[in-house]
Each structure stands twice: as structure tokens, then as C-alpha cells.
Scaffold this active site. Sequence first.
Site, short mmCIF file in Angstrom:
data_model
loop_
_atom_site.label_atom_id
_atom_site.label_comp_id
_atom_site.label_asym_id
_atom_site.label_seq_id
_atom_site.Cartn_x
_atom_site.Cartn_y
_atom_site.Cartn_z
N GLY A 14 25.13 -21.89 3.05
CA GLY A 14 24.73 -20.65 3.99
C GLY A 14 25.91 -20.24 4.94
N ASN A 109 26.00 -9.42 -4.77
CA ASN A 109 26.21 -10.78 -4.94
C ASN A 109 27.53 -10.97 -4.38
OD1 ASN A 109 25.88 -13.64 -5.82
ND2 ASN A 109 27.01 -12.88 -7.65
N HIS A 111 30.87 -13.61 -5.16
CA HIS A 111 31.35 -14.46 -6.09
C HIS A 111 32.82 -14.96 -5.84
CE1 HIS A 111 31.48 -16.75 -10.05
NE2 HIS A 111 32.74 -16.24 -10.23
C1 GRF Z 1 30.33 -19.12 -2.06
O1 GRF Z 1 31.63 -19.66 -2.60
C2 GRF Z 1 29.88 -17.84 -3.00
O2 GRF Z 1 30.82 -17.06 -3.41
C3 GRF Z 1 29.12 -18.70 -3.86
O3 GRF Z 1 28.46 -19.71 -3.55
C4 GRF Z 1 28.96 -20.01 -2.63
C5 GRF Z 1 28.07 -20.26 -1.36
O4 GRF Z 1 28.64 -20.68 -0.31
N1 GRF Z 1 28.27 -17.63 -4.73
P1 GRF Z 1 27.76 -20.61 1.38
O5 GRF Z 1 26.30 -21.07 0.82
O6 GRF Z 1 27.51 -18.95 1.58
O7 GRF Z 1 28.46 -21.26 2.32
#
Ligand code: GRF
Length: 217
Positions: A14, A109, A111
Site C-alpha cells: 500500500g 492502474n 504499473h
Molecule cells: C507497485 O510497484 C505497482 O506499480 C504495482 O504493484 C506495486 C504495488 O506497491 N502494480 P504498493 O502496494 O503500492 O506499495
Amino acid sequence: MNRLKIGVLISGRGSNLQALIAACAAPDFPAEIVLVVSNKPDAQGLDHARVAGIDTAVVAHGEYPDRESFDREIDSHLKSSGAELVCLAGFMRLLSSWFVEAWRDRVVNIHPSLLPAFKGVDAHAQAIAAGVRLSGCTVHIVRPEMDAGPILVQAAVPVMPDDDEDALAARILEAEHTCYPLAVRLLAENRVTIFDETAVVDMENVAAGPLIHPQPG
Ligand code: GRF
């Protein structure tokens, strides 16, 4: 100010949620988080939401017979919260076409690559294996296909010769924390028009860093 209501879907740490919480704490930020949903009861991100006084819900995917019934449960939580935009922030489930179409152009989203390169869960490993000098992150509108859809914001991040996956992930994550709030702001200020499956963004009077696109208009 009328703030756009957002629901954030998470599965784990998160940190992007935290970046959005921090952005929403600014009085002039045009969005607010009304709900955080996790498919995992022990997701660390749920604690960040609770500390910030944000409503949370857990929808455990294992308790639903198929993807769409799981998605319908998430949808009903989002509807009751009044959410107008859904932000996936480390949400590790592929959403059904039903959900994506029900929320068409209202699900985004983040990524950790410069899409359309390196889709999927191991984006950092793919970038290192490919020997690219630059990778980065992308915030995009969600379509039913994984890691696909109109691109809102990207940031380029260098890949260093001795990077392992963790080092690259940490560098990209910093950029993610700038890009996600920026993308939410652009949507909340109605600066985004989807035209022929590309996002046209009005960047007038919006500050963005040199390696972040789109650039100010
Ligand atoms: C991030 O690297 C995001 O790009 C990917 O999953 C990861 C989530 O990290 N989809 P967090 O839970 O927000 O720290």
C-alpha cells in the site's frame, strides 16, 4: 471544492495508497479517498487507511465461486461508498470484463514499467533481462486485457548496470508515488479526454518533472 470520490483497491503493502492519502490531505487536491478495499485481510495497506480514518472493506477472493461474483461484491462496496473513480494500487487480481465495462474509463492502474513494454507481474525482472537503459512506470485507464489501456502519465527511470530487481523496483516506486497523484488530479480536474483509445491530456498550468509525461502545455 467538489472533490472526486475515489475507491482504492489493494492487495498488499500500500505505498501507492499512502502516496494518494498524502496527496488528498492537501486542501487544494481535487480528490478524496472514500473507501479502500483489499482482497487480503492482512494487507499492510489496510492499516494506512485506518490510520487516515478511511473506511475499509475486505473482499476475500477465495470466498467467491468466480471472478465476476467477486467483482460484483467489490462493485457493491464501491457503489455504497459513493466512489466515482477506482484506483488499483498493487491490486493483484485481474478484473472481469463485466467490472471494467461497468466502470468504463473510471478505473485506473499503476504499473512499474513504461507500457506497453513489460506487462505482467515480473516487470522489473523483464526490464533487467532485456538490458534496457530506461524503464519507469505508467498510470493508465484499465481495459479488460492485463496492463492495457489509454496511458495517462508515465515517468522514465534509469536502470543502473548493477541493479537487481529490488534496487530497480525501489527507484521506480519513488516515481510511482509522484505519477499516481498527478494522474488522479488530471482526471479529477476533467483534463483527460479519451480519443480513439489514447488519452489526450490538457496540461495547461500543471507542473510536472522533466522525466514525467505529459509535459505542461
Ligand atoms: C507497485 O510497484 C505497482 O506499480 C504495482 O504493484 C506495486 C504495488 O506497491 N502494480 P504498493 O502496494 O503500492 O506499495
